[in-house]
Design an enzyme around this catalytic site. Sequence first.
Site, PDB file in Angstrom:
ATOM      1  CE1 TYR A  35       1.112   1.927  19.981  1.00  0.00           C
ATOM      2  CE2 TYR A  35       2.830   3.341  20.846  1.00  0.00           C
ATOM      3  CZ  TYR A  35       2.127   2.152  20.882  1.00  0.00           C
ATOM      4  OH  TYR A  35       2.451   1.201  21.802  1.00  0.00           O
ATOM      5  CE  LYS A  75       5.216   1.421  18.920  1.00  0.00           C
ATOM      6  NZ  LYS A  75       5.216   0.716  20.202  1.00  0.00           N
ATOM      7  CD  GLU A  88       4.932  -8.143  22.534  1.00  0.00           C
ATOM      8  OE1 GLU A  88       5.889  -7.476  22.111  1.00  0.00           O
ATOM      9  OE2 GLU A  88       3.794  -8.088  22.043  1.00  0.00           O
ATOM     10  CG  LEU A 132       5.707  -3.997  18.328  1.00  0.00           C
ATOM     11  CD1 LEU A 132       4.455  -3.616  17.541  1.00  0.00           C
ATOM     12  CD2 LEU A 132       6.131  -2.856  19.225  1.00  0.00           C
TER      13      LEU A 132
END
Length: 301
Positions: free
Chosen positions: A44, A155, A187, A211
């Site tokens: 996505y 992702k 993250e 990411l």
Amino acid sequence: MTEADRQTIGDGEDLCFINGAYRPLAEARISPLDRGFLFGDGVYEVIPVYSGRPFRLQAHLSRLRRSLDEARLPSPYSDAEWASLLTRIIDSHGGGDQSLYLQVTRGAPDLRDHAFPDGERPTVFVMSSPLRAPEARGRSVILVDDIRWRRCDIKTVSLLPNVLLRQQAIEAGADEAVLIRDGFITEGAASNLFVVEGGALVTPPKSPLLLPGITRDLVVELAEANGLECRQENISLARFRSADEVWLSSSTKEVIPVTSVDGQPVGDGRPGPVWWRMRELYDAFKADLADPGKREAISTS
Ligand SMILES: Cc1ncc(COP(=O)(O)O)c(C=O)c1O
């Protein structure tokens, strides 16, 4: 959007795109055999839209293409086709500020089987949601073990670990979970991370463990273009805990200051001066997007 389009697809309320058709979101349907539903087998993107213009579209489409390649999913559209599809959704929601969500899954074959189906067409879904400007208030985070897999650079819609970690933060009264793997910060559950040390910005380097955020890249670019030192280095837990400032970044949250880690204040417990400077730079960048005279000068990559 033409009047003919408007009649074919309704009056523009809550339109989404599902498998080749534009429909009101409440009427969108997928099969329960969809592999996104059964396996989380899909990828996505989330793309903010300011003044009717998708933000860093080329960068989002490049990351989508990379996620599709890494997941070995066929790419359903060219970049130009994606762009016109997204424009139609944006227009049907009246332009302005919005958040686009797009998802591609490995389709809905007749049989549930882990192995890839033969020749199945991917399911494509795009919707728009309201986008609200983030408040300039400090956020709190908790530090948690990064329980995710080792391909966090893709992702993917398989987000159960991220969901569990964010919920853990919420239940601890915090806004976000900051993830630690082997003693280093990776993250947030749905954000990238920056610290400020002696006036310089530091963010973990890109790797399969995080990411590659589009907002992260913009913050790095804005810092470099405006004389703020910015280094990409691994950040140990001890270093994180003693940072002068901590920030989170994401497409919908932009750049937000963290003022509390595990209940302890960061710096003096208020958003720091380097964050305020970045906030100014970020706002100026967004304002340029809204200015038709300056649009051409803005890189979307
Ligand atoms: C795990 C994770 N890291 C980082 C980000 C930030 O990426 P971007 O700036 O492209 O929104 C997100 C965004 O949702 C995310 O889910």
